[in-house]
Design a protein around this motif. Structure first.
Motif, PDB file in Angstrom:
ATOM      1  N   GLY A  50     -99.410  23.590 -59.455  1.00  0.00           N
ATOM      2  CA  GLY A  50     -98.634  24.418 -58.544  1.00  0.00           C
ATOM      3  C   GLY A  50     -97.235  23.911 -58.265  1.00  0.00           C
ATOM      4  O   GLY A  50     -96.622  24.288 -57.271  1.00  0.00           O
ATOM      5  N   SER A  51     -96.713  23.071 -59.138  1.00  0.00           N
ATOM      6  CA  SER A  51     -95.386  22.502 -58.891  1.00  0.00           C
ATOM      7  C   SER A  51     -94.288  23.170 -59.709  1.00  0.00           C
ATOM      8  O   SER A  51     -93.162  22.704 -59.718  1.00  0.00           O
ATOM      9  CB  SER A  51     -95.409  20.995 -59.159  1.00  0.00           C
ATOM     10  OG  SER A  51     -95.764  20.752 -60.510  1.00  0.00           O
ATOM     11  N   GLY A  52     -94.605  24.262 -60.402  1.00  0.00           N
ATOM     12  CA  GLY A  52     -93.586  25.000 -61.134  1.00  0.00           C
ATOM     13  C   GLY A  52     -93.393  24.584 -62.575  1.00  0.00           C
ATOM     14  O   GLY A  52     -92.350  24.863 -63.166  1.00  0.00           O
ATOM     15  N   LYS A  53     -94.392  23.922 -63.163  1.00  0.00           N
ATOM     16  CA  LYS A  53     -94.253  23.484 -64.561  1.00  0.00           C
ATOM     17  C   LYS A  53     -94.157  24.672 -65.519  1.00  0.00           C
ATOM     18  O   LYS A  53     -93.291  24.697 -66.391  1.00  0.00           O
ATOM     19  CB  LYS A  53     -95.435  22.588 -64.957  1.00  0.00           C
ATOM     20  CG  LYS A  53     -95.469  21.259 -64.227  1.00  0.00           C
ATOM     21  CD  LYS A  53     -96.599  20.378 -64.699  1.00  0.00           C
ATOM     22  CE  LYS A  53     -97.968  20.907 -64.406  1.00  0.00           C
ATOM     23  NZ  LYS A  53     -98.373  20.871 -63.010  1.00  0.00           N
ATOM     24  N   THR A  54     -95.034  25.666 -65.375  1.00  0.00           N
ATOM     25  CA  THR A  54     -95.033  26.801 -66.303  1.00  0.00           C
ATOM     26  C   THR A  54     -93.730  27.593 -66.235  1.00  0.00           C
ATOM     27  O   THR A  54     -93.153  27.890 -67.284  1.00  0.00           O
ATOM     28  CB  THR A  54     -96.259  27.695 -66.050  1.00  0.00           C
ATOM     29  OG1 THR A  54     -97.439  26.914 -66.254  1.00  0.00           O
ATOM     30  CG2 THR A  54     -96.277  28.876 -66.998  1.00  0.00           C
ATOM     31  N   PRO A  55     -93.212  27.929 -65.052  1.00  0.00           N
ATOM     32  CA  PRO A  55     -91.913  28.615 -65.033  1.00  0.00           C
ATOM     33  C   PRO A  55     -90.797  27.769 -65.663  1.00  0.00           C
ATOM     34  O   PRO A  55     -89.901  28.312 -66.313  1.00  0.00           O
ATOM     35  CB  PRO A  55     -91.645  28.847 -63.546  1.00  0.00           C
ATOM     36  CG  PRO A  55     -92.982  28.815 -62.897  1.00  0.00           C
ATOM     37  CD  PRO A  55     -93.807  27.872 -63.721  1.00  0.00           C
ATOM     38  N   HIS A  56     -90.879  26.465 -65.490  1.00  0.00           N
ATOM     39  CA  HIS A  56     -89.869  25.591 -66.101  1.00  0.00           C
ATOM     40  C   HIS A  56     -89.985  25.618 -67.626  1.00  0.00           C
ATOM     41  O   HIS A  56     -88.972  25.676 -68.330  1.00  0.00           O
ATOM     42  CB  HIS A  56     -90.015  24.164 -65.576  1.00  0.00           C
ATOM     43  CG  HIS A  56     -88.899  23.273 -65.972  1.00  0.00           C
ATOM     44  ND1 HIS A  56     -87.664  23.330 -65.366  1.00  0.00           N
ATOM     45  CD2 HIS A  56     -88.810  22.332 -66.928  1.00  0.00           C
ATOM     46  CE1 HIS A  56     -86.867  22.445 -65.946  1.00  0.00           C
ATOM     47  NE2 HIS A  56     -87.542  21.828 -66.888  1.00  0.00           N
ATOM     48  N   VAL A  57     -91.201  25.572 -68.142  1.00  0.00           N
ATOM     49  CA  VAL A  57     -91.413  25.660 -69.593  1.00  0.00           C
ATOM     50  C   VAL A  57     -90.873  26.988 -70.111  1.00  0.00           C
ATOM     51  O   VAL A  57     -90.192  27.038 -71.141  1.00  0.00           O
ATOM     52  CB  VAL A  57     -92.909  25.479 -69.955  1.00  0.00           C
ATOM     53  CG1 VAL A  57     -93.152  25.805 -71.420  1.00  0.00           C
ATOM     54  CG2 VAL A  57     -93.371  24.069 -69.639  1.00  0.00           C
ATOM     55  N   GLU A  58     -91.160  28.074 -69.402  1.00  0.00           N
ATOM     56  CA  GLU A  58     -90.672  29.382 -69.832  1.00  0.00           C
ATOM     57  C   GLU A  58     -89.140  29.442 -69.807  1.00  0.00           C
ATOM     58  O   GLU A  58     -88.523  30.059 -70.679  1.00  0.00           O
ATOM     59  CB  GLU A  58     -91.289  30.479 -68.974  1.00  0.00           C
ATOM     60  CG  GLU A  58     -92.769  30.639 -69.248  1.00  0.00           C
ATOM     61  CD  GLU A  58     -93.436  31.713 -68.404  1.00  0.00           C
ATOM     62  OE1 GLU A  58     -92.740  32.376 -67.584  1.00  0.00           O
ATOM     63  OE2 GLU A  58     -94.652  31.909 -68.571  1.00  0.00           O
TER      64      GLU A  58
END
Length: 130
Positions: A50-58
């Protein structure tokens, strides 16, 4: 708020000591590290959900895919398969996990793979998608 800070201070100290020791073990060559013939960007860790890793990867995919061949490797959290898998159009959440499947659907032109062991997964991507 200061009582909470005081309560958590020993845990942060312990975390810092363990992390520092682990880093030194890598520096001293006791824990193995591996280099690859291509750039690797590592984002996040297993613990902090829940720390924003996936949006950062995208975000990185959007920035890099026009100039570079991009591949994403995930551990495939909560998937029910094992080993190396390439996400495809017919993949399911059970096979690759929800976030890798989401990325594959958003960016069908990139390689999205899962493997529970990062180094092995990178080697498989290099072998199968040079």
């Amino acid at each position: 708020m200061s009582w909470l800070r005081l309560l958590l201070w020993p845990f942060s100290l312990l975390y810092g000591l363990v992390t520092g020791l682990r880093n030194k073990l890598f520096d001293w060559g006791i824990l193995p590290s591996e280099s690859f013939p291509l750039p690797v960007i590592s984002i996040g860790n297993l613990i902090s959900g829940g720390s924003g890793k996936t949006p950062h990867v995208e975000y990185l995919i959007r920035m890099l895919r026009k100039r570079y061949s991009v591949a994403v490797l995930s551990r495939g959290y909560k998937r029910q398969s094992r080993g190396f898998r390439i996400a495809g159009e017919a993949s399911t959440v059970r096979e690759v996990g929800d976030e890798p499947l989401q990325m594959k659907r958003k960016f069908p032109d990139i390689v999205v793979a899962v493997h529970e062991r990062r180094r092995k997964g990178i080697r498989e991507i290099i072998k199968n998608h040079p």
